[in-house]
Design a protein around this motif. Structure first.
Motif, PDB file in Angstrom:
ATOM      1  N   ASN A 326       0.857  -1.177   0.000  1.00 36.15           N
ATOM      2  CA  ASN A 326       0.000   0.000   0.000  1.00 36.15           C
ATOM      3  C   ASN A 326       0.896   1.232   0.000  1.00 36.15           C
ATOM      4  O   ASN A 326       2.028   1.195   0.480  1.00 36.15           O
ATOM      5  CB  ASN A 326      -0.861   0.051   1.257  1.00 36.15           C
ATOM      6  N   GLN A 328       1.211   5.177   1.350  1.00 35.45           N
ATOM      7  CA  GLN A 328       0.711   6.257   2.197  1.00 35.45           C
ATOM      8  C   GLN A 328       0.973   7.565   1.462  1.00 35.45           C
ATOM      9  O   GLN A 328       2.088   7.807   0.983  1.00 35.45           O
ATOM     10  CB  GLN A 328       1.402   6.234   3.556  1.00 35.45           C
ATOM     11  N   ALA A 338       4.275   9.294  -2.367  1.00 39.75           N
ATOM     12  CA  ALA A 338       4.016   7.929  -1.903  1.00 39.75           C
ATOM     13  C   ALA A 338       5.149   7.349  -1.068  1.00 39.75           C
ATOM     14  O   ALA A 338       6.324   7.453  -1.420  1.00 39.75           O
ATOM     15  CB  ALA A 338       3.744   7.031  -3.101  1.00 39.75           C
ATOM     16  N   THR A 343       1.792  -3.760   6.080  1.00 39.67           N
ATOM     17  CA  THR A 343       0.417  -3.876   6.557  1.00 39.67           C
ATOM     18  C   THR A 343       0.283  -5.149   7.384  1.00 39.67           C
ATOM     19  O   THR A 343       1.227  -5.926   7.524  1.00 39.67           O
ATOM     20  CB  THR A 343      -0.591  -3.936   5.393  1.00 39.67           C
ATOM     21  N   GLU A 691      -5.813   9.109   1.727  1.00 39.90           N
ATOM     22  CA  GLU A 691      -4.544   9.001   2.440  1.00 39.90           C
ATOM     23  C   GLU A 691      -3.691   7.823   1.984  1.00 39.90           C
ATOM     24  O   GLU A 691      -2.538   7.704   2.391  1.00 39.90           O
ATOM     25  CB  GLU A 691      -4.810   8.878   3.946  1.00 39.90           C
ATOM     26  N   SER A 692      -4.237   6.952   1.141  1.00 40.09           N
ATOM     27  CA  SER A 692      -3.465   5.797   0.697  1.00 40.09           C
ATOM     28  C   SER A 692      -3.912   5.384  -0.695  1.00 40.09           C
ATOM     29  O   SER A 692      -4.942   5.848  -1.202  1.00 40.09           O
ATOM     30  CB  SER A 692      -3.621   4.631   1.685  1.00 40.09           C
ATOM     31  N   GLU A 693      -3.126   4.507  -1.319  1.00 39.74           N
ATOM     32  CA  GLU A 693      -3.455   3.995  -2.643  1.00 39.74           C
ATOM     33  C   GLU A 693      -3.188   2.498  -2.675  1.00 39.74           C
ATOM     34  O   GLU A 693      -2.134   2.030  -2.241  1.00 39.74           O
ATOM     35  CB  GLU A 693      -2.616   4.681  -3.722  1.00 39.74           C
TER      36      GLU A 693
END
Length: 713
Positions: A326, A328, A338, A343, A691-693
């Protein structure tokens, strides 16, 4: 493995009959343009060259590449500020209304008229070049440099337009049509906010929906449409026969099928309150808000091209030591900022990507696909070697001092430069048996490669058997969820899904370990679970009987409370591939088929392409239309924008239910919050503010599986 190879060949042959050709389809995507800070944006307009301009209170701007810049091209006009702009009907030439004149640079600059200072603030131009001008207590037509004042319409002009050689005005009380000398009422309105033209109809927006009237008679031709995403409509546009509406909560478009596409949230717009809309000749729509200029573009692409996009995106910014990562984003939505972060389930998420590359290699034999699969597997191998335990897989690992998730679960590695994360769960275990199966089956070609996979799964399964069907962490205690022993599994009643799921996952692992290693211990243990402890019967539990069953406490957690566990669905379907393909006997396969089909029938409303394809490859059932739909509507934008659909008035909400299927029909995935396969597809609202991708491997695995199974060609 010859038996498996023959089975796969037969499966591919049977699927070929149902193959869908990968034809180009229409994909909606969002483009957001760079707008200088401080501009007061008023109106967006496109001309016949598809040039995009924006009227602001500080001057006239145009798109240059991805930037909105001051329009300085015509030096005599560069420093002037129009009060309105429009395009001439049919020709598309731009006309500029200034405080003292109206003109165009088209037609060699000939159309031009001087006006009384500050008298007019709106303009519309018909196909003959007549200019309809309105202002406070002023209404006139300019033609060939002459001004003809017209009788006022009392309540004032709200908007006006030239269409099919006629002028129309919308006021607070009526729609008016010009009869050659004056504007006459055509249709009385009550709270109309905008109008647009669709063949012989005038579409009128209100704060509670839209309706249509006949442009000649004023009679209602389309009843008030209130079952729309947002009834409070402020802007209207008709593009290639499709009605577009701009609202304070985004924009929507009526499709050919009568449903609506809803474009809201920062996935689509920089903010939801729409001020103005315009379209170009390709049918792309530009949406202006108070703070930005956005485009909803409709591109033609194949699923192969879509897959290539995600393949590139992943290699560019989502690979962390072989794991899928992921990102951030700080500030939110800025992929240039990024940072890759660990995780709770790096192994599980990475197993989708590794699986995609395994199927890709099986289809294409591209060396790079094989390389990517082995690079991902290196991370899986290292989760075993980085810790000081035998056969215990770490959740993930990171260089010392940079851990992100659950800091209390991290342990020091024998290598002082690294840390590893413990507390490994059953969903990570599912990832291990899944990647071992598909890697061994599709990518490992030499004895050495096959032995790497065999050694990996053998170590893990040996640890599980040596520790009474658990994963035992460095504290010498079983982890919370990695438990498969009879005293744990059969403690659950048949109405709690863990009984069926745990039986399924451990049986799959034992079958796989036996097939790869040939060790009788695995087969013996599997049959002991079947014959003595009823695990096969557990696997056959009817999923339709799963329901809330409170009172079963495991380490302080009531396992029978809460909602349907969609994460369990994810674990089950990944396991089904292993369970079925590595079954000891054909008789077992037939029983597994029934269990898989039973689960798929429950899950079918979610249209999940991966569940469909795994079911096709095992039980033989498929929903090709749903699979294609899922792949096509999967969002290109994987940023976790905050999404809201619960406000929509065009969806049918279902009564509260255990599965939390909120709507009668699943919305297109690109209108829903970004989610993984372990989430409830029917969740209407969600996200984390950008906030994330996510990476997009959730798309790649079913895409390449569809290619492998020849469901897609």
């Amino acid at each position: 493995m010859k038996k498996l190879t023959n089975l796969a060949a037969g499966l591919l042959l049977s699927c070929a009959t149902y193959a869908t050709s990968d034809q180009p389809f229409t994909q909606a995507v969002s483009v957001k343009y760079h707008v200088p800070a401080g501009l007061q944006l008023l109106k967006v307009i496109t001309d016949y060259n598809d040039n995009v301009q924006v009227l602001t209170s500080q001057g006239f701007y145009r798109l240059s590449g991805n930037d909105l810049v001051r329009d300085l091209r015509f030096r005599p006009l560069a420093q002037k500020i129009p009060v309105d702009v429009t395009t001439r009907e049919t020709s598309g030439h731009l006309y500029y209304l200034y405080a003292d004149k109206c003109l165009t640079n088209g037609y060699a600059g000939v159309p031009y008229i001087n006006l009384p200072l500050n008298k007019y603030n709106r303009v519309a131009v018909d196909a003959t070049g007549r200019m309809l001008l309105s202002g406070n207590n002023a209404l006139a037509i300019g033609n060939n440099g002459k001004l003809q004042e017209l009788p006022l319409i009392g309540e004032g002009v709200q908007s006006m337009a030239a269409n099919a050689g006629e002028f129309f005005i919308l006021s607070a009380k009526a729609v008016y049509r010009f009869d050659g000398t004056k504007f006459v009422p055509l249709h009385a309105v009550n709270g109309a906010t905008a109008m647009a033209f669709n063949d012989n109809d005038i579409i009128l927006a209100t704060t509670h929906g839209y309706y249509g009237i006949n442009r000649r008679t004023g009679d209602t031709s389309l009843s008030l449409q209130v079952r729309v995403p947002v009834p409070d409509i402020r802007e209207l546009l008709v593009v290639n026969g499709h009605i577009w509406a701009g609202t304070p909560e985004g924009a929507f478009m009526k499709t050919d099928s009568g449903t609506y596409r809803y474009f809201a949230s920062r996935r689509w717009l920089d903010q939801d309150a729409v001020k103005s809309m315009a379209a170009d000749s390709k049918g792309d729509v530009y949406i202006l808000t108070a703070t930005g200029l956005n485009k909803i573009a409709f591109i033609q692409q194949t699923l192969a091209q879509k897959a290539a996009y995600f393949e590139r995106k992943i290699r560019e910014r989502h690979i962390r030591y072989g794991f899928i990562a992921n990102l951030q984003l700080n500030p939110p939505g800025d992929v240039g900022s990024a940072e890759m972060a660990d995780t709770d389930n790096d192994g599980l998420w990475s197993s989708f990507y590794l699986g995609s590359q395994a199927f890709r290699y099986a289809v294409t034999h591209e060396p790079m696909a094989k390389r990517y699969a082995w690079e991902a597997f290196e991370a899986f191998e290292r989760i075993l070697s980085i810790n000081q335990l035998t056969g215990f897989p770490s959740r993930t690992f990171e260089r010392k001092g940079y851990k992100n998730s659950d800091p209390e679960r991290w342990r020091d590695s024998p290598d002082p430069e690294w840390e590893w994360k413990g507390h490994t769960s059953s969903d990570e275990y599912v990832a291990y048996i899944w990647v071992a199966a598909v890697l061994h089956e599709m990518v490992a070609e030499t004895p050495t490669e096959k032995q790497r996979v065999t050694a990996f799964i053998d170590k893990i399964m040996t640890h599980i058997l040596d520790h009474q069907y658990t994963l035992v962490d460095i504290d010498n205690k079983p982890t919370l969820w990695a438990r498969w022993g009879p005293e744990y599994i059969n403690w659950y009643p048949t109405t709690i899904g863990d009984r069926r799921l745990g039986s399924t996952t451990i049986m799959a692992g034992l079958q796989l370990a036996y097939a790869l290693t040939g060790k009788e211990r695995y087969k013996t243990e599997a049959y002991k679970l079947i014959n003595k402890y009823g695990y096969l019967k557990n696997i056959g539990i009817d999923y339709r009987t799963i329901k809330p069953t409170p009172g079963y406490l495991h380490m302080g957690i009531d396992m029978g409370m809460g909602d349907w566990n969609h994460s369990d669905d994810e674990m089950a379907f990944l396991t089904y591939w292993v369970l079925y393909n590595y079954a000891f006997t054909d008789e077992l396969k037939q029983q597994y088929k029934g269990a898989i089909r039973n689960h798929w029938e429950v899950e079918r409303p979610e249209k999940n392409a991966l569940w469909n394809l795994i079911t096709k490859a095992t039980a033989g059932d498929q929903d090709t239309a749903a699979t294609t739909w899922w792949l096509q509507t999967f969002p290109m934008d994987q940023i976790t924008w905050t999404i809201k659909n619960s406000n929509r008035k065009d969806i049918t909400l279902l009564p509260p239910n255990f599965r939390h299927q909120y709507t009668e029909v699943l919305l297109p995935l690109d209108e829903l919050p970004t989610h993984r396969h372990n989430a409830n597809a029917f969740t209407l609202d969600g996200g984390h503010g950008g906030e994330s991708e996510l990476a997009g491997d959730e798309f790649l695995l079913p895409y390449w599986m569809a290619r492998y199974l020849k469901v897609l060609e």
